[in-house]
Scaffold this active site. Structure first.
Site, short mmCIF file in Angstrom:
data_model
loop_
_atom_site.label_atom_id
_atom_site.label_comp_id
_atom_site.label_asym_id
_atom_site.label_seq_id
_atom_site.Cartn_x
_atom_site.Cartn_y
_atom_site.Cartn_z
N ASP A 1 -23.77 48.12 -60.46
CA ASP A 1 -22.86 49.22 -60.78
C ASP A 1 -22.46 49.98 -59.51
OD1 ASP A 1 -21.52 51.02 -62.71
OD2 ASP A 1 -23.01 52.47 -62.04
N HIS B 1 -22.07 48.34 -70.39
CA HIS B 1 -22.88 49.46 -69.90
C HIS B 1 -22.15 50.80 -69.94
CE1 HIS B 1 -20.54 48.85 -66.21
NE2 HIS B 1 -20.99 50.02 -65.78
N ASP B 2 -20.83 50.79 -69.90
CA ASP B 2 -20.07 52.03 -69.82
C ASP B 2 -19.37 52.41 -71.13
OD1 ASP B 2 -20.56 53.25 -67.42
OD2 ASP B 2 -18.87 52.36 -66.36
N HIS C 1 -28.58 52.34 -66.59
CA HIS C 1 -27.89 51.88 -65.38
C HIS C 1 -27.68 52.97 -64.34
CE1 HIS C 1 -24.31 53.30 -67.68
NE2 HIS C 1 -23.75 53.46 -66.50
N HIS C 2 -27.91 54.24 -64.69
CA HIS C 2 -27.84 55.32 -63.69
C HIS C 2 -29.21 55.91 -63.37
CE1 HIS C 2 -23.62 55.74 -62.74
NE2 HIS C 2 -23.30 55.70 -64.02
N HIS D 1 -22.89 59.80 -70.63
CA HIS D 1 -22.36 58.52 -71.09
C HIS D 1 -23.40 57.39 -71.20
CE1 HIS D 1 -21.87 57.32 -66.77
NE2 HIS D 1 -21.93 56.09 -67.24
N LYS E 1 -18.66 55.99 -71.71
CA LYS E 1 -17.70 56.68 -70.85
C LYS E 1 -16.38 56.92 -71.58
CE LYS E 1 -18.16 56.04 -66.43
NZ LYS E 1 -18.15 55.47 -65.06
#
Length: 471
Positions: A420, A338-339, A391-392, A367, A342
């Site tokens: 998360d 998921h990151d 996810h955010h 990201h 980033k």
């Protein structure tokens, strides 16, 4: 529009019906490695094409070319491990900018820095310092350059070789990644090896990397000119001869310049894939997902196992909710990756101990979309890409990057969003210590049901409590 929970479940059969092989997944995920190094997107792909053309002209056998192929795509897989240290060395400057710039410099002679090297340092060292402080820091970097190089490149090379091995590739590929920064005359790192003591595959990868970096920034003629200038110093003279010959015959640069379409370059990369390539099994795909989650987590000491922590929390929620094995597998992989986006965020932002500025937070907010773009390059990962990219997002539409609302968020995305937040609060950050479960729970409850899904949150607490009870 995001898939709903029902859509996500309905599409699982199509999702699993698609096959995937190692070149397809690695060539796509290599875009995440480009982010780490501040490289122009597609750097690993272009380096792969250049290296494989040199290998073909140099008459490497089929097995050597197979090992080289993956070494070229994964040459930067260890780079995130030294990002935090680079940020420290330059006093809080942009590690990605320094990494990208230093590839254009001759850093083997610290006592004789070029004006361009000094300019690179001046623009990135101690961004909050005054002129005297920056001059002193640059002088210190010059005095400790050899030690810093040993440390930085050693971190990168060792980590890269370990990840290559974790993915399941051979020793020759791992050694090519480990020895990428060795120089023909013995002035490289991490071992200071000289001449043919350096693995042939590493020598080819070094030439290919140089060619793409210089061609992208300064043009093909300058790339060849500097290559010839460093022949017998940085690079194997015979490989330089091969590359120059291909250049003069117009056979070096086709479909591998930064201005070429990504599709044409990636098609060329896939055309070079080893002849014995087979579809990957589920376990192998899991290994690759875990390996790239390690790449992400290595970027900051504060996220040393964040992706794995999110994946574990997401599994806890999925199991508590009784989701099917296939659906749980999809959630697990999306959580691991998921990151990915980033990797583009400089450590000067990731590790900042104080509140981010609006401009810095804008960089952070990019990201999730980058994660989605990387994963969407793999057809069988497109459902996973949508899940990971959200996810955010928040149920009330206040999340990012797309301001999605509850009706647009799948159950899978909601699970990873809760996982998360839980993982982040449970981990140490530059501005606070890690929090215990009671404190984490209290903070998260403030966002329920407006931002976080209440059922997913209760499933997490249930799963965590069950895990604490002896069988």
């Amino acid at each position: 529009m995001m898939l709903t929970a029902a859509d996500a479940t309905f599409d699982l059969d199509a999702h699993h019906a698609q096959t995937i092989d190692m070149p397809e997944i690695i060539s796509a995920l290599s875009f995440a490695l480009d982010l780490t190094e501040g490289a122009v997107a597609g750097h690993a792909l272009r380096s792969c094409v250049l290296g494989m053309r040199i290998a073909g002209e140099a008459k490497l056998n089929e097995f050597q070319q197979s090992d080289l192929y993956f070494a070229l795509l994964l040459k930067d897989v260890g780079c995130s491990s030294n990002s935090a240290r680079m940020c420290q060395i330059v006093g809080g400057g942009d590690d990605r900018a320094v990494k990208a710039g230093v590839k254009l410099e001759d850093w083997t002679q610290p006592g004789k820095p070029k004006l361009s090297t000094l300019k690179l340092m001046w623009n990135n060292v101690l961004p909050d310092g005054n002129a005297l402080e920056r001059v002193l820091r640059i002088a210190q970097i010059g005095r400790t350059q050899h030690k810093n190089n040993e440390e930085m490149i050693g971190l990168r090379c060792d980590r890269g070789a370990k990840i290559v091995t974790k993915i399941g590739l051979g020793q020759a590929t791992a050694e090519a990644v480990r020895c990428l920064d060795e120089h023909w005359d013995g002035t490289g790192y991490p071992n200071g090896w000289r001449g043919e003591r350096i693995p042939l595959l590493a020598r080819i990868a070094a030439v290919a990397q140089h060619l793409d970096v210089f061609a992208t920034e300064k043009g093909t003629e300058q790339a060849i000119l500097v290559l010839e200038e460093r022949s017998g110093k940085w690079f194997d003279p015979e490989l330089v001869r091969v590359a120059v010959s291909l250049h003069k015959r117009g056979k070096l640069w086709l479909n591998c310049l930064a201005g070429d379409s990504e599709g044409s370059t990636r098609d060329t990369v896939l055309a070079y894939q080893p002849s014995d390539t087979l579809p990957l099994g589920s376990d192998k795909i899991d290994n690759i997902c875990e390996a790239f989650s390690d790449v992400v987590d290595a970027k900051s000491p504060f996220t040393s196992r964040h992706s794995m922590g999110v994946a574990e929390a997401a599994l806890t929620i999925a199991n508590s909710m009784g989701l099917s094995a296939d659906r749980t597998k999809l959630i697990h992989r999306a959580a691991l990756l998921h990151d990915l986006g980033k990797l583009r965020v400089p450590n000067s932002i990731l590790d900042k101990p104080s509140k981010l500025t609006n401009e810095e937070f804008t960089v952070v907010k990019e990201h999730p979309a980058l994660t989605q773009q990387i994963l969407e390059r793999i057809p069988s990962f497109r459902l996973m890409a949508q899940i990971a990219g959200a996810h955010h997002e928040k149920l009330d539409g206040t999340g990012y990057p797309n301001d999605l609302s509850a009706a647009e968020l799948s159950l899978e995305s909601r699970i990873i969003a809760v996982a998360d937040v839980y993982a982040a609060l449970s981990e140490e950050r530059p501005y606070r210590e890690s929090l215990d479960l009671g404190r984490v729970s209290a903070i998260m409850r403030k966002d329920i049901p407006t931002k976080l899904d209440p059922e997913c949150f209760e499933a997490l607490l249930t799963g965590l409590q069950t895990a604490k009870v002896p069988a």
